[in-house]
Scaffold this motif. Structure first.
Motif, PDB file in Angstrom:
ATOM      1  N   ARG A  31      56.662  -2.405  45.410  1.00 34.78           N
ATOM      2  CA  ARG A  31      55.801  -1.284  45.041  1.00 34.78           C
ATOM      3  C   ARG A  31      55.903  -1.084  43.531  1.00 34.78           C
ATOM      4  NH1 ARG A  31      58.558   0.818  49.458  1.00 34.78           N
ATOM      5  NH2 ARG A  31      59.830   2.152  48.140  1.00 34.78           N
ATOM      6  N   TYR A  33      53.713   0.413  39.942  1.00 31.88           N
ATOM      7  CA  TYR A  33      52.661   1.317  39.488  1.00 31.88           C
ATOM      8  C   TYR A  33      52.455   1.148  37.986  1.00 31.88           C
ATOM      9  CZ  TYR A  33      54.287   3.438  43.831  1.00 31.88           C
ATOM     10  OH  TYR A  33      54.673   3.639  45.129  1.00 31.88           O
ATOM     11  N   ASP A  92      59.227   1.234  42.314  1.00 27.75           N
ATOM     12  CA  ASP A  92      59.828   2.094  43.328  1.00 27.75           C
ATOM     13  C   ASP A  92      61.096   1.478  43.877  1.00 27.75           C
ATOM     14  OD1 ASP A  92      57.466   4.092  45.158  1.00 27.75           O
ATOM     15  OD2 ASP A  92      59.468   4.589  44.462  1.00 27.75           O
ATOM     16  N   THR A  94      63.860   2.784  46.629  1.00 25.32           N
ATOM     17  CA  THR A  94      64.384   3.768  47.589  1.00 25.32           C
ATOM     18  C   THR A  94      64.081   5.199  47.163  1.00 25.32           C
ATOM     19  OG1 THR A  94      66.555   3.759  46.525  1.00 25.32           O
ATOM     20  CG2 THR A  94      66.206   2.252  48.374  1.00 25.32           C
ATOM     21  N   ASP A  95      62.822   5.533  47.088  1.00 29.14           N
ATOM     22  CA  ASP A  95      62.304   6.860  46.748  1.00 29.14           C
ATOM     23  C   ASP A  95      62.338   7.179  45.260  1.00 29.14           C
ATOM     24  OD1 ASP A  95      63.701   8.389  49.721  1.00 29.14           O
ATOM     25  OD2 ASP A  95      61.849   7.270  49.402  1.00 29.14           O
ATOM     26  N   LYS A  96      63.041   6.369  44.467  1.00 30.58           N
ATOM     27  CA  LYS A  96      63.091   6.659  43.041  1.00 30.58           C
ATOM     28  C   LYS A  96      62.101   5.767  42.307  1.00 30.58           C
ATOM     29  CE  LYS A  96      68.057   7.247  43.485  1.00 30.58           C
ATOM     30  NZ  LYS A  96      69.369   6.723  43.046  1.00 30.58           N
ATOM     31  N   LEU A  97      61.316   6.358  41.406  1.00 34.66           N
ATOM     32  CA  LEU A  97      60.381   5.587  40.600  1.00 34.66           C
ATOM     33  C   LEU A  97      61.018   5.389  39.240  1.00 34.66           C
ATOM     34  CD1 LEU A  97      57.561   4.387  40.830  1.00 34.66           C
ATOM     35  CD2 LEU A  97      56.663   6.462  39.802  1.00 34.66           C
ATOM     36  N   ILE A  98      61.343   4.129  38.914  1.00 33.70           N
ATOM     37  CA  ILE A  98      62.021   3.818  37.662  1.00 33.70           C
ATOM     38  C   ILE A  98      61.014   3.243  36.683  1.00 33.70           C
ATOM     39  CG2 ILE A  98      63.918   2.551  36.604  1.00 33.70           C
ATOM     40  CD1 ILE A  98      64.787   4.629  38.673  1.00 33.70           C
ATOM     41  N   PHE A  99      60.962   3.819  35.489  1.00 31.80           N
ATOM     42  CA  PHE A  99      59.953   3.462  34.502  1.00 31.80           C
ATOM     43  C   PHE A  99      60.458   2.437  33.502  1.00 31.80           C
ATOM     44  CE2 PHE A  99      56.270   6.283  34.830  1.00 31.80           C
ATOM     45  CZ  PHE A  99      56.698   7.117  35.835  1.00 31.80           C
ATOM     46  N   GLY A 100      59.539   1.613  33.023  1.00 34.11           N
ATOM     47  CA  GLY A 100      59.792   0.806  31.851  1.00 34.11           C
ATOM     48  C   GLY A 100      59.686   1.674  30.606  1.00 34.11           C
TER      49      GLY A 100
END
Lengths: 109, 112
Positions: A31, A33, A92, A94-100
């Motif tokens: 996943r 984005y 994504d 495990t529920d956390k969205l980690i950004f570049g």
């Protein structure tokens, strides 16, 4: 720990040219984005990629996802000034969205 | 629909003061998040919630607390503000983890 890297960090390109922004991530995820942020503004969702091989296009922007290579690309076709902004990929985990860290795009005439 | 709203938009605090940031969404979303954005960096997740009454730690939770007493609201608290907490804070929500997040307009916080 999931790490997300984008390159380039800064991109100055001429109107009408094509270019690609790369997003690499360190652990398995399907996943990914893409977001756009204008200076002083909030984030706007561009693309949601949910499976290996996913490709989405909107206007002059096209995003793709290769989960085996842990790589997503954002391709810009025939850039125009209105595309000037900072582009973020996010993964994504495990529920956390980690950004570049973002790619600041500047399009000049 | 107002989407995701944040209160306040700007705030200046002195070191040691406390404050609460309010995030509200009217989309009936289950998931809510608090991020901070510092210059030259992407967004970092502070805390998040997967439903009313639940909270969980993100990447940078130290110095912050959160509460989700109502589904539509997600509060971020700073008990004793420090200059390192000077940042722009964004709240976000989503219906499920398969959706992109909807972001609020941000709160610019300065701690002197």
């Amino acid at each position: 720990e999931l790490k997300v890297e984008q390159n380039p960090l800064f991109l100055s390109m001429q109107e009408g040219k094509n270019y690609t922004i790369y997003c690499n991530y360190s652990t398995t995820s399907d996943r990914l984005y893409w977001y756009r942020q204008d200076p002083g503004k909030s984030l706007e969702s561009l693309f949601v990629l949910l499976s290996n091989g996913a490709v989405k296009q909107e206007g002059r922007l096209m995003a793709s996802l290769d989960t085996k290579a842990r790589l997503s690309t954002l391709h810009i076709t025939a850039a125009v000034h209105d595309l000037s902004a900072t582009y973020f990929c996010a993964v994504d985990n495990t529920d956390k969205l980690i950004f570049g860290t973002g790619t600041r795009l500047q399009v000049f005439p | 629909n107002a989407g995701v709203t944040q209160t306040p938009k700007f705030r200046v605090l002195k070191t040691g003061q406390s404050m609460t940031l309010l995030c509200a969404q009217d989309m009936n979303h289950e998931y809510m998040y608090w991020y901070r954005q510092d210059p030259g960096m992407g967004l970092r997740l502070i805390h998040y919630s997967v439903g009313e009454g639940t909270t969980a730690k993100g990447e940078v939770p130290d110095g912050y607390n959160v509460s989700r007493l109502k589904k539509q609201n997600f509060l971020l608290g700073l008990e004793s503000a420090a200059p390192s907490q000077t940042s722009v804070y964004f709240c976000a929500s989503s219906y499920s983890i398969l959706q992109g997040r909807y972001f609020g307009p941000g709160t610019r916080l300065t701690v002197l």
